[in-house]
Design a protein around this motif. Sequence first.
Motif, PDB file in Angstrom:
ATOM      1  N   LEU A 338      -5.227 -10.751  -4.488  1.00 53.50           N
ATOM      2  CA  LEU A 338      -3.837 -10.615  -4.913  1.00 53.50           C
ATOM      3  C   LEU A 338      -3.595  -9.252  -5.557  1.00 53.50           C
ATOM      4  O   LEU A 338      -2.561  -8.608  -5.308  1.00 53.50           O
ATOM      5  CB  LEU A 338      -3.487 -11.739  -5.883  1.00 53.50           C
ATOM      6  N   GLN A 339      -4.538  -8.808  -6.365  1.00 54.26           N
ATOM      7  CA  GLN A 339      -4.397  -7.503  -7.011  1.00 54.26           C
ATOM      8  C   GLN A 339      -4.378  -6.380  -5.971  1.00 54.26           C
ATOM      9  O   GLN A 339      -3.561  -5.446  -6.048  1.00 54.26           O
ATOM     10  CB  GLN A 339      -5.546  -7.295  -8.002  1.00 54.26           C
ATOM     11  N   ARG A 340      -5.248  -6.469  -4.975  1.00 57.07           N
ATOM     12  CA  ARG A 340      -5.298  -5.453  -3.934  1.00 57.07           C
ATOM     13  C   ARG A 340      -4.017  -5.477  -3.087  1.00 57.07           C
ATOM     14  O   ARG A 340      -3.493  -4.424  -2.698  1.00 57.07           O
ATOM     15  CB  ARG A 340      -6.532  -5.706  -3.064  1.00 57.07           C
ATOM     16  N   LEU A 341      -3.511  -6.677  -2.826  1.00 58.34           N
ATOM     17  CA  LEU A 341      -2.299  -6.795  -2.021  1.00 58.34           C
ATOM     18  C   LEU A 341      -1.097  -6.201  -2.737  1.00 58.34           C
ATOM     19  O   LEU A 341      -0.279  -5.489  -2.132  1.00 58.34           O
ATOM     20  CB  LEU A 341      -2.049  -8.268  -1.695  1.00 58.34           C
ATOM     21  N   LYS A 342      -0.975  -6.462  -4.030  1.00 53.45           N
ATOM     22  CA  LYS A 342       0.177  -5.970  -4.782  1.00 53.45           C
ATOM     23  C   LYS A 342       0.093  -4.467  -5.046  1.00 53.45           C
ATOM     24  O   LYS A 342       1.111  -3.762  -4.969  1.00 53.45           O
ATOM     25  CB  LYS A 342       0.291  -6.721  -6.106  1.00 53.45           C
ATOM     26  N   GLN A 343      -1.091  -3.976  -5.379  1.00 53.80           N
ATOM     27  CA  GLN A 343      -1.223  -2.582  -5.799  1.00 53.80           C
ATOM     28  C   GLN A 343      -1.409  -1.619  -4.631  1.00 53.80           C
ATOM     29  O   GLN A 343      -1.075  -0.441  -4.750  1.00 53.80           O
ATOM     30  CB  GLN A 343      -2.409  -2.454  -6.765  1.00 53.80           C
ATOM     31  N   GLN A 344      -1.927  -2.105  -3.503  1.00 64.93           N
ATOM     32  CA  GLN A 344      -2.217  -1.186  -2.407  1.00 64.93           C
ATOM     33  C   GLN A 344      -1.473  -1.552  -1.120  1.00 64.93           C
ATOM     34  O   GLN A 344      -0.781  -0.715  -0.531  1.00 64.93           O
ATOM     35  CB  GLN A 344      -3.729  -1.166  -2.135  1.00 64.93           C
ATOM     36  N   THR A 345      -1.607  -2.796  -0.679  1.00 65.74           N
ATOM     37  CA  THR A 345      -1.077  -3.164   0.636  1.00 65.74           C
ATOM     38  C   THR A 345       0.449  -3.144   0.661  1.00 65.74           C
ATOM     39  O   THR A 345       1.061  -2.534   1.555  1.00 65.74           O
ATOM     40  CB  THR A 345      -1.604  -4.551   1.045  1.00 65.74           C
ATOM     41  N   LEU A 346       1.081  -3.830  -0.293  1.00 67.99           N
ATOM     42  CA  LEU A 346       2.537  -3.919  -0.289  1.00 67.99           C
ATOM     43  C   LEU A 346       3.220  -2.555  -0.416  1.00 67.99           C
ATOM     44  O   LEU A 346       4.213  -2.291   0.288  1.00 67.99           O
ATOM     45  CB  LEU A 346       3.014  -4.871  -1.388  1.00 67.99           C
ATOM     46  N   PRO A 347       2.756  -1.654  -1.293  1.00 68.38           N
ATOM     47  CA  PRO A 347       3.386  -0.318  -1.313  1.00 68.38           C
ATOM     48  C   PRO A 347       3.264   0.414   0.023  1.00 68.38           C
ATOM     49  O   PRO A 347       4.201   1.117   0.445  1.00 68.38           O
ATOM     50  CB  PRO A 347       2.610   0.413  -2.419  1.00 68.38           C
ATOM     51  N   LEU A 348       2.126   0.277   0.699  1.00 68.31           N
ATOM     52  CA  LEU A 348       1.965   0.922   2.005  1.00 68.31           C
ATOM     53  C   LEU A 348       2.927   0.327   3.035  1.00 68.31           C
ATOM     54  O   LEU A 348       3.524   1.055   3.847  1.00 68.31           O
ATOM     55  CB  LEU A 348       0.519   0.774   2.472  1.00 68.31           C
ATOM     56  N   ILE A 349       3.063  -1.000   3.005  1.00 68.50           N
ATOM     57  CA  ILE A 349       3.973  -1.654   3.953  1.00 68.50           C
ATOM     58  C   ILE A 349       5.415  -1.255   3.677  1.00 68.50           C
ATOM     59  O   ILE A 349       6.203  -1.013   4.611  1.00 68.50           O
ATOM     60  CB  ILE A 349       3.805  -3.178   3.865  1.00 68.50           C
ATOM     61  N   GLN A 350       5.784  -1.142   2.414  1.00 68.96           N
ATOM     62  CA  GLN A 350       7.134  -0.731   2.063  1.00 68.96           C
ATOM     63  C   GLN A 350       7.414   0.694   2.554  1.00 68.96           C
ATOM     64  O   GLN A 350       8.491   0.980   3.096  1.00 68.96           O
ATOM     65  CB  GLN A 350       7.326  -0.811   0.540  1.00 68.96           C
ATOM     66  N   LYS A 351       6.430   1.561   2.403  1.00 70.80           N
ATOM     67  CA  LYS A 351       6.595   2.927   2.880  1.00 70.80           C
ATOM     68  C   LYS A 351       6.704   2.965   4.404  1.00 70.80           C
ATOM     69  O   LYS A 351       7.511   3.709   4.978  1.00 70.80           O
ATOM     70  CB  LYS A 351       5.410   3.775   2.415  1.00 70.80           C
ATOM     71  N   GLN A 352       5.896   2.117   5.069  1.00 70.22           N
ATOM     72  CA  GLN A 352       5.948   2.039   6.524  1.00 70.22           C
ATOM     73  C   GLN A 352       7.322   1.561   7.003  1.00 70.22           C
ATOM     74  O   GLN A 352       7.876   2.069   7.984  1.00 70.22           O
ATOM     75  CB  GLN A 352       4.849   1.102   7.018  1.00 70.22           C
ATOM     76  N   THR A 353       7.892   0.589   6.308  1.00 66.40           N
ATOM     77  CA  THR A 353       9.217   0.074   6.664  1.00 66.40           C
ATOM     78  C   THR A 353      10.289   1.147   6.496  1.00 66.40           C
ATOM     79  O   THR A 353      11.174   1.304   7.347  1.00 66.40           O
ATOM     80  CB  THR A 353       9.545  -1.154   5.792  1.00 66.40           C
ATOM     81  N   GLU A 354      10.215   1.872   5.389  1.00 64.93           N
ATOM     82  CA  GLU A 354      11.195   2.937   5.150  1.00 64.93           C
ATOM     83  C   GLU A 354      11.103   4.023   6.213  1.00 64.93           C
ATOM     84  O   GLU A 354      12.126   4.542   6.686  1.00 64.93           O
ATOM     85  CB  GLU A 354      10.968   3.524   3.749  1.00 64.93           C
ATOM     86  N   LEU A 355       9.900   4.376   6.629  1.00 69.37           N
ATOM     87  CA  LEU A 355       9.733   5.387   7.668  1.00 69.37           C
ATOM     88  C   LEU A 355      10.280   4.903   9.010  1.00 69.37           C
ATOM     89  O   LEU A 355      10.897   5.681   9.764  1.00 69.37           O
ATOM     90  CB  LEU A 355       8.249   5.755   7.812  1.00 69.37           C
ATOM     91  N   ALA A 356      10.071   3.618   9.307  1.00 66.83           N
ATOM     92  CA  ALA A 356      10.593   3.074  10.564  1.00 66.83           C
ATOM     93  C   ALA A 356      12.114   3.098  10.573  1.00 66.83           C
ATOM     94  O   ALA A 356      12.749   3.441  11.591  1.00 66.83           O
ATOM     95  CB  ALA A 356      10.072   1.659  10.763  1.00 66.83           C
ATOM     96  N   LEU A 357      12.743   2.744   9.454  1.00 64.86           N
ATOM     97  CA  LEU A 357      14.201   2.776   9.376  1.00 64.86           C
ATOM     98  C   LEU A 357      14.731   4.205   9.489  1.00 64.86           C
ATOM     99  O   LEU A 357      15.736   4.462  10.163  1.00 64.86           O
ATOM    100  CB  LEU A 357      14.660   2.146   8.057  1.00 64.86           C
ATOM    101  N   ALA A 358      14.025   5.117   8.834  1.00 63.67           N
ATOM    102  CA  ALA A 358      14.455   6.517   8.910  1.00 63.67           C
ATOM    103  C   ALA A 358      14.324   7.041  10.332  1.00 63.67           C
ATOM    104  O   ALA A 358      15.193   7.796  10.822  1.00 63.67           O
ATOM    105  CB  ALA A 358      13.612   7.372   7.955  1.00 63.67           C
ATOM    106  N   GLY A 359      13.250   6.657  11.017  1.00 61.63           N
ATOM    107  CA  GLY A 359      13.079   7.083  12.400  1.00 61.63           C
ATOM    108  C   GLY A 359      14.134   6.506  13.310  1.00 61.63           C
ATOM    109  O   GLY A 359      14.615   7.177  14.239  1.00 61.63           O
ATOM    110  N   LEU A 360      14.528   5.251  13.060  1.00 64.95           N
ATOM    111  CA  LEU A 360      15.566   4.627  13.872  1.00 64.95           C
ATOM    112  C   LEU A 360      16.905   5.321  13.662  1.00 64.95           C
ATOM    113  O   LEU A 360      17.660   5.564  14.625  1.00 64.95           O
ATOM    114  CB  LEU A 360      15.667   3.134  13.524  1.00 64.95           C
TER     115      LEU A 360
END
Length: 405
Positions: A338-360
Amino acid sequence: MFSYALRSIALLLCAASAQALTLDEALTAAQNYAPDLVASRSGAATAQSLTLSAGALPDPKLSFAIDNLPLEGEDQYRIGKSMRSIGLMQEFPNAGKRAAERQIATAAWQASSAQYRFAQLNVQRATSLAWLSLYYAQEKIQILDTQLIENQNSLSLSRAAIAGGGTVDNALAAQLETQQLADARDDLNSEIQQARALLARWIGPDRAAEPISGSLPVWQREPTSKDQSDQFSQQPDLHAASSQISTARAELALMEAGKHPDWGLELALQRSDMGQNQAMVKVSFDLPFFTASRQDPKIAAATANLQRAEAEKTARSAGYRQQYAELNAQGNALTNQLQRLKQQTLPLIQKQTELALAGLQSGKANSNAVLEARKTKRVAQLRALDLTSRLAAIQAQIFFLTGGH
């Protein structure tokens, strides 16, 4: 029309004022509703009642007798020509036997009381786990609702783009996401229904149908002791095992007391055929001569039963130690994930989502990238809630396991 409006307003007010079910309220409802507690409570009351008569003397016996009744001759069947008597007899079991009976009844009452507390603990734990499961299932629904809003916005934008001469790719991707969200909602609705059904077993269907609210409990774990058996000393199940050992010891004492004789006393008043009043005193004793074939086998069986009760308590303690170690290992693993998911995975996924929206928006990416990014985000958020739910369930189990209740 006006009356219909008033009824509608009244229904809305009732719905708004409906009491949400907190964990404390669920535990209180389970204490009053759970059938397991009703049965266990009755058993404890029964055992307590039996302690009042344990070790008491047997009921006295009243006897009437006719001796020397003529069966032939002129006085045939004439009671007046016979010896008549009325007597009172009392048996006196030896003191060791009566003391053992009192010990057995007391130990049985203690065991039943411990079993009732054990049933209470089980109901509290099961109710807490069911409430937590329902709580986190509702939290997952909120995540889907947020993504559904984003999906509806995408659908609106894609339709506007089609009207302006754009392609249908974005609209198809948004529609596909709509279907995926609907599938996920069906799974969560099933999870909620199952959690409510489990909760209804302990608090009743009416209370289980209420919405869940309230803050989450903070489960205080008992500090680790050098002697691990101390961590579980408050477990009612172990108290019941100790009471069963006491019962087995008392039963052994009862069998050993069988080697000592019981005795009885009988007093009688007699009246002879001559009208003369007489008295009779009679004392009787048991003669336990053949102990090898009578008392000794019972003593051997009681000894084996005592050994069984002691072994069962040892096995229960070992089971608690194993369960505690397993829960701790699972809890540590979930905490790290849970700690790894909150501190590392979720921020990366959020950044990935923002980049996809910006690219679209800039025309450098298609809608599939946005769809996959949202799906990845949804899966990660649901996994975070799933890990949190499982960790809360483990913390609750450790809480009840180590006597925190």
